[in-house]
Enzyme design. Structure first.
Site, PDB file in Angstrom:
ATOM      1  N   MET A  30       3.441  -3.354   1.310  1.00 48.72           N
ATOM      2  CA  MET A  30       2.969  -4.742   1.248  1.00 48.72           C
ATOM      3  C   MET A  30       3.600  -5.549   2.384  1.00 48.72           C
ATOM      4  O   MET A  30       3.593  -6.784   2.349  1.00 48.72           O
ATOM      5  CB  MET A  30       3.303  -5.359  -0.108  1.00 48.72           C
ATOM      6  N   GLY A  31       4.165  -4.853   3.385  1.00 48.92           N
ATOM      7  CA  GLY A  31       4.701  -5.562   4.541  1.00 48.92           C
ATOM      8  C   GLY A  31       6.092  -6.107   4.296  1.00 48.92           C
ATOM      9  O   GLY A  31       6.784  -5.690   3.365  1.00 48.92           O
ATOM     10  N   GLY A  88       8.432   5.130  -1.884  1.00 44.95           N
ATOM     11  CA  GLY A  88       9.875   5.046  -2.094  1.00 44.95           C
ATOM     12  C   GLY A  88      10.239   5.276  -3.556  1.00 44.95           C
ATOM     13  O   GLY A  88       9.506   4.880  -4.466  1.00 44.95           O
ATOM     14  N   GLN A  94       6.451   3.551 -10.510  1.00 39.29           N
ATOM     15  CA  GLN A  94       5.243   3.541  -9.680  1.00 39.29           C
ATOM     16  C   GLN A  94       4.971   4.937  -9.107  1.00 39.29           C
ATOM     17  O   GLN A  94       3.833   5.412  -9.091  1.00 39.29           O
ATOM     18  CB  GLN A  94       5.413   2.516  -8.559  1.00 39.29           C
ATOM     19  N   GLN A  97      -1.878  -6.705  -8.340  1.00 39.38           N
ATOM     20  CA  GLN A  97      -0.662  -6.234  -9.007  1.00 39.38           C
ATOM     21  C   GLN A  97       0.337  -7.349  -9.308  1.00 39.38           C
ATOM     22  O   GLN A  97       1.449  -7.071  -9.744  1.00 39.38           O
ATOM     23  CB  GLN A  97      -0.016  -5.100  -8.204  1.00 39.38           C
ATOM     24  N   HIS A 144      11.295   0.970   4.329  1.00 40.09           N
ATOM     25  CA  HIS A 144       9.924   1.282   4.738  1.00 40.09           C
ATOM     26  C   HIS A 144       9.919   2.160   5.996  1.00 40.09           C
ATOM     27  O   HIS A 144       9.114   3.080   6.118  1.00 40.09           O
ATOM     28  CB  HIS A 144       9.158  -0.007   5.073  1.00 40.09           C
TER      29      HIS A 144
END
Ligand code: PAF
Length: 294
Positions: free
Chosen positions: A30-31, A149, A155, A61, A37
């Protein structure tokens, strides 16, 4: 490093690579990229010849009252960071590109069971939003491998289940948590912390570490361990939960469990922080040593 914003442009480029026999990795984000990341991108290079990174703040979400509007959007800086780790392509679609029919009526996927527990209890609908956008991204890019991650441990398991249940032809790779020197798991939301809160935040990892150590030392009174951890966290943070689970299924741990994961979510000011530590009986996994005297 080129960026594309449309599905067609993305597919054209990926198709060219595929025809040339390349192997494609996808790193969905999501940046507001941090070292965690970038580690995913570095790992992607080990699994594929091309690394595609998506940046999309997915409205599906976020629940009502959550930080969708204020979630940091830092596309230009992110692009420079991706360039530095040699990402091959950035896919940064607008909401209208991902949900052209509107986000309210969009077809959603649900991974039952796993989505309803732990974070799912506190964030209803969150994992359905995650599963939906991940399925869409996998369909758009059609990568050979996708990397996630382990900080978002629940998730990761939900994505694995989605891929198995829907027979998606993609390998899912989990990448260990990147931590700050004091143990705090790297997260885009850490930047919501004030300097004073930032000092308090490592209590989360320390407490998980103590619970993990107790498990390694043979304690199996799970409810009591969870209650003790909640009490320690409550001194400075506002915990939603601490839970000791079977690492591969997230089922409640029992005396036959060998692979554990200790998960927690806490509030600290405006930030909701999550973290976890995996423990194999008689053996610790991952993370730097706990800070000694803080
Ligand atoms: O972990 C995240 O950043 C997001 O949940 C993901 C996987 C990119 C889906 O929006």
């Amino acid at each position: 490093m080129p960026a594309v914003h449309g599905v067609t442009g993305l597919r054209d480029q990926v198709q060219r690579w595929r025809l040339a026999g390349e192997r494609i990795a996808l790193v969905p984000t999501m940046g507001n990229l941090h070292a965690g990341h970038l580690k995913l991108v570095e790992e992607a290079h080990r699994h594929a010849t091309r690394a595609v990174v998506s940046i999309f703040v997915n409205p599906l979400q976020f629940g009502p009252g959550e930080d969708y509007q204020s979630y940091p959007r830092t596309l230009e800086a992110d692009q420079a960071k991706l360039q530095a780790v040699r990402a091959d392509l950035l896919f940064a679609p607008a909401v209208e590109e991902m949900y052209p029919g509107g986000r309210d009526q969009v077809t959603r996927v649900e991974v039952p069971g796993l989505s309803a527990i732990l974070d799912g209890e506190f964030r209803p609908g969150h994992f359905s939003g995650v599963a939906t956008v991940v399925l869409k991204l996998l369909n758009i890019v059609q990568p050979d491998v996708a990397l996630f991650g382990e900080k978002d441990y629940q998730q990761l398991l939900i994505v694995r289940r989605l891929v198995t249940d829907l027979s998606l032809p993609v390998e899912i790779v989990g990448v260990p948590i990147m931590r700050e020197a004091d143990g705090l798991a790297m997260s885009s939301r850490n930047q919501y912390l004030t300097p004073a809160e930032r000092q308090q935040a490592p209590l989360l990892y320390r407490t998980l570490g103590e619970t993990a150590a107790a498990l390694r030392n043979g304690r199996r009174d799970f409810s009591r361990l969870e209650a003790e951890a909640m009490q320690k966290l409550s001194a400075q943070l506002r915990p939603d939960y601490v839970s000791i689970r079977a690492a591969h299924t997230l089922a409640a741990a029992d005396t036959n469990t060998r692979d554990f994961v200790v998960l927690a979510a806490v509030w600290l000011g405006k930030a909701r922080l999550i973290d976890n530590i995996q423990v194999t009986a008689n053996e610790s996994r991952r993370g730097p040593p706990l800070p000694q005297n803080s």
